[in-house]
Each structure stands twice: as structure tokens, then as C-alpha cells.
Design an enzyme around this catalytic site. Structure first.
Site, short mmCIF file in Angstrom:
data_model
loop_
_atom_site.label_atom_id
_atom_site.label_comp_id
_atom_site.label_asym_id
_atom_site.label_seq_id
_atom_site.Cartn_x
_atom_site.Cartn_y
_atom_site.Cartn_z
N ASP A 100 17.48 13.42 -16.45
CA ASP A 100 16.15 14.04 -16.34
C ASP A 100 15.55 14.11 -17.72
O ASP A 100 16.20 14.53 -18.67
CB ASP A 100 16.22 15.45 -15.74
CG ASP A 100 14.91 15.80 -15.03
OD1 ASP A 100 14.92 15.94 -13.80
OD2 ASP A 100 13.87 15.90 -15.72
N VAL A 117 13.00 7.27 -17.41
CA VAL A 117 13.34 6.08 -16.61
C VAL A 117 12.36 4.93 -16.81
O VAL A 117 12.69 3.77 -16.53
CB VAL A 117 13.46 6.40 -15.09
CG1 VAL A 117 14.64 7.32 -14.81
CG2 VAL A 117 12.15 6.96 -14.53
N ASN A 123 15.28 8.74 -7.98
CA ASN A 123 14.58 9.92 -7.43
C ASN A 123 13.48 10.43 -8.36
O ASN A 123 12.55 11.09 -7.90
CB ASN A 123 15.64 11.00 -7.15
CG ASN A 123 15.03 12.37 -6.98
OD1 ASN A 123 14.56 12.71 -5.89
ND2 ASN A 123 14.98 13.16 -8.05
N SER A 167 7.52 7.78 0.04
CA SER A 167 6.80 8.96 0.49
C SER A 167 5.96 8.59 1.71
O SER A 167 5.46 7.46 1.81
CB SER A 167 5.88 9.43 -0.64
OG SER A 167 4.87 10.25 -0.11
N TYR A 175 0.07 6.92 -6.61
CA TYR A 175 1.37 7.31 -6.04
C TYR A 175 1.71 6.46 -4.81
O TYR A 175 2.83 5.97 -4.66
CB TYR A 175 1.27 8.79 -5.67
CG TYR A 175 2.53 9.44 -5.19
CD1 TYR A 175 3.60 9.69 -6.06
CD2 TYR A 175 2.67 9.84 -3.86
CE1 TYR A 175 4.74 10.32 -5.61
CE2 TYR A 175 3.81 10.48 -3.41
CZ TYR A 175 4.84 10.72 -4.29
OH TYR A 175 5.98 11.34 -3.85
N LYS A 232 4.89 4.03 -4.55
CA LYS A 232 5.93 4.37 -3.58
C LYS A 232 6.10 3.28 -2.52
O LYS A 232 7.15 3.16 -1.90
CB LYS A 232 5.63 5.72 -2.93
CG LYS A 232 5.85 6.90 -3.85
CD LYS A 232 7.27 6.90 -4.38
CE LYS A 232 7.82 8.28 -4.64
NZ LYS A 232 9.13 8.21 -5.34
N ALA A 273 9.97 18.02 1.30
CA ALA A 273 10.72 19.20 0.88
C ALA A 273 9.88 20.07 -0.04
O ALA A 273 9.02 19.58 -0.77
CB ALA A 273 11.99 18.78 0.15
N ALA A 274 10.18 21.35 0.01
CA ALA A 274 9.51 22.28 -0.90
C ALA A 274 10.12 22.16 -2.29
O ALA A 274 11.29 22.47 -2.49
CB ALA A 274 9.69 23.70 -0.37
N ARG A 326 8.66 21.75 -6.76
CA ARG A 326 7.47 22.02 -7.57
C ARG A 326 6.39 20.97 -7.29
O ARG A 326 5.21 21.21 -7.52
CB ARG A 326 7.82 22.05 -9.06
CG ARG A 326 8.27 20.70 -9.59
CD ARG A 326 8.62 20.77 -11.04
NE ARG A 326 8.70 19.41 -11.57
CZ ARG A 326 8.89 19.13 -12.84
NH1 ARG A 326 9.02 20.10 -13.74
NH2 ARG A 326 8.95 17.88 -13.24
P1 NAI Z 1 10.31 17.45 -8.80
O1 NAI Z 1 9.11 17.43 -9.65
O2 NAI Z 1 10.90 18.77 -8.41
O3 NAI Z 1 11.48 16.62 -9.47
C1 NAI Z 1 11.25 15.38 -10.08
C2 NAI Z 1 12.12 15.30 -11.31
O4 NAI Z 1 11.94 14.01 -11.89
C3 NAI Z 1 11.76 16.32 -12.39
O5 NAI Z 1 12.90 17.04 -12.77
C4 NAI Z 1 11.23 15.48 -13.53
O6 NAI Z 1 11.51 16.01 -14.83
C5 NAI Z 1 11.93 14.15 -13.30
N1 NAI Z 1 11.23 13.03 -13.91
C6 NAI Z 1 9.91 12.74 -13.80
N2 NAI Z 1 9.61 11.66 -14.51
C7 NAI Z 1 10.76 11.23 -15.11
C8 NAI Z 1 11.08 10.17 -15.98
N3 NAI Z 1 10.13 9.32 -16.40
N4 NAI Z 1 12.35 10.01 -16.37
C9 NAI Z 1 13.32 10.89 -15.96
N5 NAI Z 1 13.06 11.94 -15.16
C10 NAI Z 1 11.80 12.12 -14.72
O7 NAI Z 1 9.95 16.60 -7.49
P2 NAI Z 1 10.71 16.37 -6.09
O8 NAI Z 1 9.82 16.87 -5.03
O9 NAI Z 1 12.10 16.81 -6.17
O10 NAI Z 1 10.64 14.77 -6.01
C11 NAI Z 1 11.77 13.92 -6.04
C12 NAI Z 1 11.35 12.56 -5.51
O11 NAI Z 1 10.97 12.66 -4.14
C13 NAI Z 1 10.14 11.97 -6.24
O12 NAI Z 1 10.31 10.58 -6.36
C14 NAI Z 1 9.00 12.28 -5.30
O13 NAI Z 1 7.91 11.41 -5.49
C15 NAI Z 1 9.68 12.11 -3.97
N6 NAI Z 1 9.01 12.76 -2.85
C16 NAI Z 1 9.03 14.11 -2.73
C17 NAI Z 1 8.42 14.71 -1.64
C18 NAI Z 1 8.49 16.17 -1.40
O14 NAI Z 1 8.05 16.61 -0.32
N7 NAI Z 1 9.02 16.96 -2.36
C19 NAI Z 1 7.69 13.92 -0.65
C20 NAI Z 1 7.77 12.50 -0.84
C21 NAI Z 1 8.41 11.96 -1.92
#
Ligand code: NAI
Length: 304
Positions: A38, A75, A101, A153, A166, A170, A198-199, A201
């Protein structure tokens, strides 16, 4: 059969928060050694370059008796990602699982979207997934074993307002899965895609509070873990949210031949109900199948 990951090494990107954190904790609980990647940025990807979030998750895993190391690579930066793979190999000697992810959001209507925001989102989701996959690909090929998970997504698969960057990124990772599941199949590499809800941030301000309570990341992670397990399928998109699971695929209707003598935009319009008759739709395993069906239909049409 109980799914476990003993002896397996996993990299989870963006594992400092949200879904990635739960994927990583669960992989470690089930026996995997985990690289917690991360870069520690905010939701829009700004202010990164801190591995604090990754370190906190490593600490959690170690306290629970698991094995993990932290990595702060962005990444989107290929050199940093190469160093991450080297770090994983040095620490654990193999890489069996990659969960792509990490993600950011820069939502705006297309009219108001700066191309810099388009590029930043493509860089993290698409280039980031390609970078991380590239650095583990030959390792997995040589091991004759690999499990790679993309994260897409619903916004990309079905469309959404205000997420052109996005949605494009995606959907692109689904394309990456389609190719790599085919290229990887003879090397024991299986590639799948998760479409989570999912819930976190990321969704904290786009859904009402009662709904957020009903869609915990913990309810998504079992789907992710199945897709990176020994018994994983390949080339599959799994919808997962609130303990609800589905599969999603691309399908094509039965192609309709229109002879040269009547071929025109008017002829397409006149036959459109038939061309778009979804009751005839079937999936295709590979692009060649679609080409074959088109050629066969055209040849039949020529003979009539
Ligand atoms: P989140 O914001 O809680 O977690 C994402 C993490 O990725 C963060 O810790 C951030 O620091 C890290 N990150 C971002 N850019 C980065 C980079 N360049 N290099 C390394 N780390 C990096 O978001 P969440 O919701 O946990 O999302 C996880 C994945 O699921 C994402 O790909 C998101 O697009 C996808 N997603 C989430 C949905 C949801 O309902 N939460 C819905 C559809 C897709």
C-alpha cells in the site's frame, strides 16, 4: 475440501485499507505468507508514499501469529513494482497469488474531467494491475502455478454516471483477464476478476448509512479467496457484496446475415429486433469462436 493457503505466498495490492486489508488478513489466517502493498495515499490517490497503512496490517497479521511483510510501492510505477516482487522472492522464495486490488477514485462528469484525472485513474487500475501481473508472470510460469485476481466494478460492467475514467480502467482489467487466462492456462495460471460491493472509504459517501452496514468487506473476501484458491476457476467475473454472489459474463446474440443487395443502415434498422434478440445469446470461450460463427453465417448466407 477445506480451502487453505499453507505454503502459498500472496501479494495483495492496496492492502492497507478496505477490501485489500480484509483479503490479506484472511489469506494470512488461512496460512499464506502475505506481502501487504500500500502506498498510503488518500482516496483520490494524492499524498501517497507512506507505508504506514501497510505496516499496520503487517502488525495485525503478526499479532495473530501469521507471516507478512510490508511494501510501499506505488503500483503505477513499474520499477517500484519490480522491487516489490524482488522483496517478496527474497523474503518468501515464491509468489503464488496476486490480488490486484489497489484503486483510487477521481469521479467527475466527463465534461468536467481533466485528462490528468483520466490518466491518474488509468495508471493505478489498469497500468498498476498490468505492472504487478507482469512482475509475477514469469515466476508463476516457471512454478507452473499462479492465481491472479483483478478487481473490476459494476460501474464498468454496467455503466454509471460520472465515472468515465474509472469505468474505462475497470473494464480494461477485464480485457487483461480475458487474454491472460488464455495465455496462462498451460502454465497452471488462473486469472479471475472480482466485482465487489462493500462499505469502505471509497463508498463511504455514496451510499446511505444503513446500507453501508449491510455490505461489509468481510462478506466479499470469501469470494476473492475462492478465486485465488487451488480449485479456482479461470476467466470468471464474480459479483460479491453483502454476502450475495453472482457471475457475470459477455454474451453474443445469434448473428444475422444480410446480403449485399439489401445491406444498408435501413436493413439493419429493419432487422434490429432480431440482431438484438437476447433470448438467443450465448457466451464465447475465445475470440476465434466469434470469428468462426461470423464466417460460417456469411458463407451460409452467400449460398442461399
Ligand atoms: P480503499 O480506498 O479502502 O482501498 C484502496 C487502497 O488502495 C488504499 O489503501 C490505497 O492507499 C491503495 N492504493 C491506491 N492507489 C495505490 C497505488 N497507486 N499503489 C498502491 N496502493 C494504492 O478502497 P476499496 O473500496 O477497498 O477498494 C478496493 C478495490 O475494489 C479498488 O480497486 C476499487 O476500485 C474496487 N471496488 C470497490 C468497490 C466498493 O464497493 N468498495 C466497488 C467496486 C470496486
Amino acid at each position: 475440501m477445506t480451502i487453505r493457503f499453507d505454503g502459498r505466498v500472496a501479494i495483495v495490492t492496496g492492502a492497507g485499507n478496505g477490501l485489500g486489508r480484509i483479503h490479506a488478513l484472511e489469506l494470512a489466517r488461512l496460512g499464506a505468507k502475505v506481502v501487504i502493498n500500500d502506498f498510503g495515499g488518500s482516496r483520490d490517490g494524492k499524498g501517497g508514499a507512506s507505508s504506514d497503512a501497510a505496516l499496520a496490517v503487517v502488525e495485525e497479521i503478526r499479532k495473530a501469529g501469521g507471516e507478512a511483510i510490508a511494501n510501499g510501492a506505488n503500483v503505477a510505477d513499474f520499477e517500484q513494482v519490480q522491487a516489490m516482487a524482488a522483496q517478496a522472492m527474497e523474503a518468501f522464495g515464491r509468489i503464488d497469488i496476486l490480488i490486484n486490488n489497489a484503486g483510487i477514485l477521481r469521479d467527475k462528469t466527463f465534461s468536467k474531467m481533466e485528462m490528468a484525472d483520466f490518466k491518474a485513474v488509468m495508471d493505478v487500475h489498469l497500468t498498476g494491475s498490468a505492472n504487478c501481473t507482469k512482475v509475477v508472470w514469469d515466476i508463476m510460469r516457471e512454478q507452473n502455478y499462479g492465481r491472479i485476481l483483478m478487481t473490476t466494478s459494476a460501474a464498468a460492467l454496467f455503466g454509471n454516471f460520472g465515472q468515465a475514467n474509472y469505468g474505462a480502467a475497470k473494464m480494461a482489467v477485464v480485457g487483461l483477464m480475458n487474454m491472460l487466462s488464455i495465455e496462462g492456462s498451460k502454465y497452471g495460471i488462473r486469472v479471475n476478476t472480482l466485482a465487489p460491493i462493500a462499505a469502505t472509504r471509497m463508498t463511504s459517501d455514496v451510499m446511505p448509512e444503513p446500507l453501508l452496514k449491510a455490505i461489509r468487506p468481510e462478506q466479499v473476501t470469501p469470494g476473492a479467496l475462492y478465486l485465488v484458491s487451488e480449485q479456482a476457476p479461470t476467466k470468471l467475473i464474480l459479483g460479491a457484496g453483502g454476502g450475495v454472489f453472482s457471475t457475470i459474463r459477455m454474451e453474443e446474440t445469434t448473428p444475422v446475415y444480410i446480403a449485399d443487395k439489401e445491406l444498408s443502415a435501413d436493413a439493419i434498422a429493419a432487422r434490429f429486433d432480431q440482431i438484438a434478440d437476447w433470448s438467443t445469446a450465448v457466451p464465447r470461450e475465445e475470440a476465434n469462436q466469434q470469428v468462426a460463427v461470423f464466417v460460417e453465417t456469411a458463407m451460409k448466407g452467400l449460398k442461399v
